[in-house]
Motif scaffolding. Sequence first.
Motif, short mmCIF file in Angstrom:
data_model
loop_
_atom_site.label_atom_id
_atom_site.label_comp_id
_atom_site.label_asym_id
_atom_site.label_seq_id
_atom_site.Cartn_x
_atom_site.Cartn_y
_atom_site.Cartn_z
N GLN A 128 0.85 -1.19 0.00
CA GLN A 128 0.00 0.00 0.00
C GLN A 128 0.89 1.25 0.00
OE1 GLN A 128 -0.13 -2.31 2.60
NE2 GLN A 128 -1.73 -3.59 1.71
N SER A 130 2.38 4.79 0.84
CA SER A 130 2.42 5.80 1.90
C SER A 130 3.61 6.70 1.64
CB SER A 130 2.55 5.15 3.28
OG SER A 130 3.85 4.60 3.47
N SER A 159 2.59 0.98 -5.78
CA SER A 159 1.75 0.12 -4.94
C SER A 159 1.37 -1.12 -5.73
CB SER A 159 0.48 0.85 -4.46
OG SER A 159 -0.39 1.12 -5.55
N TYR A 224 -3.48 5.70 2.08
CA TYR A 224 -2.95 4.43 2.62
C TYR A 224 -4.05 3.64 3.32
CZ TYR A 224 -0.39 1.36 5.83
OH TYR A 224 0.06 0.27 6.55
#
Length: 338
Positions: A128, A130, A159, A224
């Motif tokens: 994910q 971030s 991602s 996120y």
Amino acid sequence: MKTKTGVLLINIGTPKDCDIRSVKTYLREFLSDPRVIDLPNIIRWLLVNLIIVPRRAPKSLKAYKKIWQPCGSPLEIYSDKLKQSLQQSMQDEFIVEIAMRYGKNSIQKALQRLSECGKLIVIPLFPQYSSAATESAIEAMFAALEKKWRSSDVKVITSFYDHPDFVSAYTEVIRKNLPKTPIDMLLFSYHGLPVRHIEKTGCGANCNKVNVCPKVSKENLNCYRAQCYATSEALAQRLGLSLKKYLTTFQSRLGGTKWIEPYTDKILNDLKAQGVKNIAIVCPAFVTDCLETLEEIGIRLRKKWEDLGGEEFTLIPCLNINPRWIKTLKNIVLEQNC
């Protein structure tokens, strides 16, 4: 001669050795990153060097000692094996390297080993997106690249939480490691982030950062938390779980600032009060077992569940060097190399 393509995998990092000096050095580098602690430079320096590291290093060392192996940290061991396995699965036209954002085996050193490659595919190993992990790794990578590669010769994966192969690989690992005794609840525990980090990504979705996030859309494309919920939903669907059989939670808080909820450790009290006895936990924000999975969840959280009177506690391992995970990375590379 055909130009080779470099494949750079980037993980978060680990102390060089299991001693107080190495842990302090690692924590100081990690926490001094402005994308991790996004405060003014002087405030961050004072906070990290005078408060956090002196207090946290002894606790972190104690935790590392519980999981450290004779040949190094689990994250380092699995990362090296991941590199070797992916290299063996790829054609000769690819050269695979692993780098750490912090600590030993830096991004700069890994890029030096790829200096003869004509193209570069970079995969930060954070499913994910971030700013604190993914963007920090990408930023450090481009800083280390200097003028070796043209931007058009570098492809970066930001991602892969929604990649079908990633979901399939984690589904396989979960199924293989669930206990024979039926569980009452499966927790999907993700690394936490300060709420302000989510806000800084420009998330425009109507969300209070406490309840379930809306589905990923253009309004929250880089959120996120939304990507974590999307990961949980995809895995739950593959596993055939109803909404009552799983939860999405967040772990690894630091300091007194507001972090995204619900908190993994706090949710255990609610589960016990609801009569839940048998739980399993998987950490899909991590592809490699490390301090946060093995010690924080596998030791500390397990003890809390036992102290609460819970019965079964199963920690599902990360992807590590699962063959399907290796195939996932291979497919991602080949997709980018078209």
